[in-house]
Design a protein around this motif. Structure first.
Motif, PDB file in Angstrom:
ATOM      1  N   GLU A   7       0.815  -1.218   0.000  1.00 51.11           N
ATOM      2  CA  GLU A   7       0.000   0.000   0.000  1.00 51.11           C
ATOM      3  C   GLU A   7       0.844   1.261   0.000  1.00 51.11           C
ATOM      4  O   GLU A   7       0.341   2.355  -0.242  1.00 51.11           O
ATOM      5  CB  GLU A   7      -0.944   0.000   1.199  1.00 51.11           C
ATOM      6  N   GLN A   8       2.144   1.155   0.270  1.00 54.47           N
ATOM      7  CA  GLN A   8       3.009   2.334   0.257  1.00 54.47           C
ATOM      8  C   GLN A   8       3.417   2.741  -1.154  1.00 54.47           C
ATOM      9  O   GLN A   8       3.778   3.885  -1.397  1.00 54.47           O
ATOM     10  CB  GLN A   8       4.279   2.059   1.067  1.00 54.47           C
ATOM     11  N   VAL A   9       3.410   1.831  -2.066  1.00 55.14           N
ATOM     12  CA  VAL A   9       3.950   2.096  -3.401  1.00 55.14           C
ATOM     13  C   VAL A   9       2.967   2.947  -4.205  1.00 55.14           C
ATOM     14  O   VAL A   9       1.802   2.579  -4.363  1.00 55.14           O
ATOM     15  CB  VAL A   9       4.234   0.775  -4.142  1.00 55.14           C
ATOM     16  N   PRO A  10       3.392   4.112  -4.718  1.00 58.29           N
ATOM     17  CA  PRO A  10       2.470   4.973  -5.475  1.00 58.29           C
ATOM     18  C   PRO A  10       2.105   4.364  -6.824  1.00 58.29           C
ATOM     19  O   PRO A  10       2.866   3.577  -7.391  1.00 58.29           O
ATOM     20  CB  PRO A  10       3.282   6.262  -5.666  1.00 58.29           C
ATOM     21  N   ASP A  11       0.931   4.739  -7.335  1.00 59.02           N
ATOM     22  CA  ASP A  11       0.499   4.241  -8.642  1.00 59.02           C
ATOM     23  C   ASP A  11       1.319   4.852  -9.769  1.00 59.02           C
ATOM     24  O   ASP A  11       1.536   4.229 -10.808  1.00 59.02           O
ATOM     25  CB  ASP A  11      -0.985   4.559  -8.858  1.00 59.02           C
ATOM     26  N   ASP A  12       1.766   6.103  -9.564  1.00 62.82           N
ATOM     27  CA  ASP A  12       2.531   6.809 -10.596  1.00 62.82           C
ATOM     28  C   ASP A  12       3.995   6.380 -10.515  1.00 62.82           C
ATOM     29  O   ASP A  12       4.680   6.692  -9.539  1.00 62.82           O
ATOM     30  CB  ASP A  12       2.404   8.315 -10.389  1.00 62.82           C
ATOM     31  N   PRO A  13       4.511   5.687 -11.533  1.00 62.82           N
ATOM     32  CA  PRO A  13       5.908   5.240 -11.474  1.00 62.82           C
ATOM     33  C   PRO A  13       6.913   6.390 -11.537  1.00 62.82           C
ATOM     34  O   PRO A  13       8.094   6.200 -11.236  1.00 62.82           O
ATOM     35  CB  PRO A  13       6.040   4.322 -12.690  1.00 62.82           C
ATOM     36  N   ALA A  14       6.459   7.590 -11.920  1.00 61.76           N
ATOM     37  CA  ALA A  14       7.366   8.735 -12.009  1.00 61.76           C
ATOM     38  C   ALA A  14       7.380   9.562 -10.718  1.00 61.76           C
ATOM     39  O   ALA A  14       8.129  10.523 -10.606  1.00 61.76           O
ATOM     40  CB  ALA A  14       6.974   9.634 -13.186  1.00 61.76           C
ATOM     41  N   ALA A  15       6.561   9.187  -9.746  1.00 57.53           N
ATOM     42  CA  ALA A  15       6.483   9.968  -8.510  1.00 57.53           C
ATOM     43  C   ALA A  15       7.733   9.752  -7.653  1.00 57.53           C
ATOM     44  O   ALA A  15       8.286   8.657  -7.608  1.00 57.53           O
ATOM     45  CB  ALA A  15       5.240   9.560  -7.718  1.00 57.53           C
ATOM     46  N   SER A  16       8.158  10.828  -6.973  1.00 62.56           N
ATOM     47  CA  SER A  16       9.245  10.682  -6.007  1.00 62.56           C
ATOM     48  C   SER A  16       8.741   9.835  -4.847  1.00 62.56           C
ATOM     49  O   SER A  16       7.665  10.086  -4.301  1.00 62.56           O
ATOM     50  CB  SER A  16       9.691  12.055  -5.493  1.00 62.56           C
TER      51      SER A  16
END
Length: 378
Positions: A7-16
């Protein structure tokens, strides 16, 4: 590849995304052998240098033909992921061995350690702790960031002379020099061909005391202008120690405090986009001193001033550093006979401009708070 709560991993692969360090456990890698991690590193290396990579699903991705001579394996593993030295050694062996199968000429930096360099050196530099087919350890790299308050009267102690600081808060230039000496003794005993590098050095200034660390969103103008001089002076003091220890590389962090990073270690003014005094300290030293200089035994009569004389191709030069928040007069009678001296200075007056030039008559130079000066005869 790491055991991080999904649940910590953002959906946007480009997000910091820096929260991956929160989810690590004793079972750090999903593949504890390190092969999955090494395979990924090989693909990345092939994408940079071999024209492309084939991913885990068999799809080819066109890449580059860049030449990569030096490569680091993880960054501050003791701090960022709380990796043990035993885990890191297994990862390093797997990655270095795998990449060498693609290009045996690559040199690897390790362990990019920040605070735990002494116990890590004792284990990592011992060849018996590595796989038999692993490459030899060519470079052992150390980082140091000192945490300080936004009060100039505390900076002399915190940045330069305090010798018993908690490792988690970084170390003053003096205390850090002591730790580097310990690492070099361990290196001499266990792995004499390994080169010690200081490849990340800086200061985290705590502008807001309740934060307890630097803030990535802190406006640049919140910093005391004198802070950038103290930042550069701290680096210069460590440079003197590194020179005398024969350390061939000492770097400064960082060029720009980009979003998500702390501006307190930046070499650029985040608002004017001009180099600050931190940068100009590096410029001054790199333009006057370099490989092949002959160091001269140099003593300062006070802890307020750090000094180092060198015989350079352009003649004798003396680097002076005021480590205090007040003016200090320096008598150079022991270094130069009476006459005109040429002085280049980085201080509050020079600010975001190039080091200013001065001519001093006699044998005395006055340094402003946390000023750097290079003095040479005419």
């Amino acid at each position: 590849m790491f055991n991080v709560p999904e649940e910590q991993v953002p959906d946007d692969p480009a997000a910091s995304f820096y929260k991956y360090t929160d989810g690590t456990t004793v079972d750090l890698l999903k593949d504890p052998t390190g092969k999955q991690f090494a395979d990924y590193q090989v693909r990345l290396y092939e994408w940079l240098t071999q024209g492309g990579l084939t991913d885990e699903l068999g799809k080819f991705h066109k890449g580059h033909h860049d030449k990569v001579d030096y490569r680091g394996i993880l960054n501050e593993p003791d701090f960022e992921n709380h990796i043990t030295v035993e885990q890191y050694t297994k990862i390093w062996d797997s990655v270095a061995t795998a990449i060498h199968k693609v290009d045996p000429n690559v040199h690897f930096f390790s362990a990019e350690i920040s605070g735990a360099e002494v116990p890590w050196a004792e284990y990592f530099l011992d060849a018996k702790n590595h796989a038999p087919d692993a490459p030899p350890v060519e470079y052992f790299c150390i980082h140091n960031y000192t945490n300080g308050t936004n009060e100039p009267s505390t900076w002399h102690d915190t940045y330069f002379v305090h010798s018993d600081m908690d490792v988690s808060n970084g170390a003053s230039a003096d205390a850090f020099g002591g730790r580097v000496r310990q690492v070099m003794k361990i290196r001499d005993d266990l792995s004499p061909k390994t080169t010690i590098m200081l490849d990340e050095l800086g200061i985290f200034d705590i502008v807001v005391p309740t934060e307890g660390s630097c803030r990535a969103d802190e406006p640049y103008h919140n910093y005391n202008p004198l802070y950038w001089n103290a930042n550069g002076a701290n680096w210069a003091d460590t440079f003197i120690t590194a020179e005398n220890l024969g350390v061939p590389l000492i770097s400064m962090s960082q060029m720009d405090g980009y979003p998500t990073q702390c501006p307190s270690i930046a070499m650029m003014d985040g608002e004017t986009r001009r180099p600050n005094a931190h940068y100009w300290a590096l410029w001054l030293i790199s333009h006057h001193f370099g490989p092949g200089d002959q160091l001269v035994t140099t003593k300062s009569s006070t802890d307020d001033v750090a000094a180092q004389a060198s015989i350079t191709p352009a003649g004798k030069k003396v680097l002076l550093i005021n480590t205090t928040d007040h003016d200090v007069a320096v008598n150079l009678a022991g270094a130069y006979s009476a006459g005109k001296l040429r002085v280049q200075v980085v201080d509050q007056k020079s600010g975001e401009q190039r080091p200013r030039q001065e001519k001093a008559s006699g044998q005395q130079v006055t340094l402003a708070p946390f000023a750097l000066a290079v003095v040479q005869g005419q």
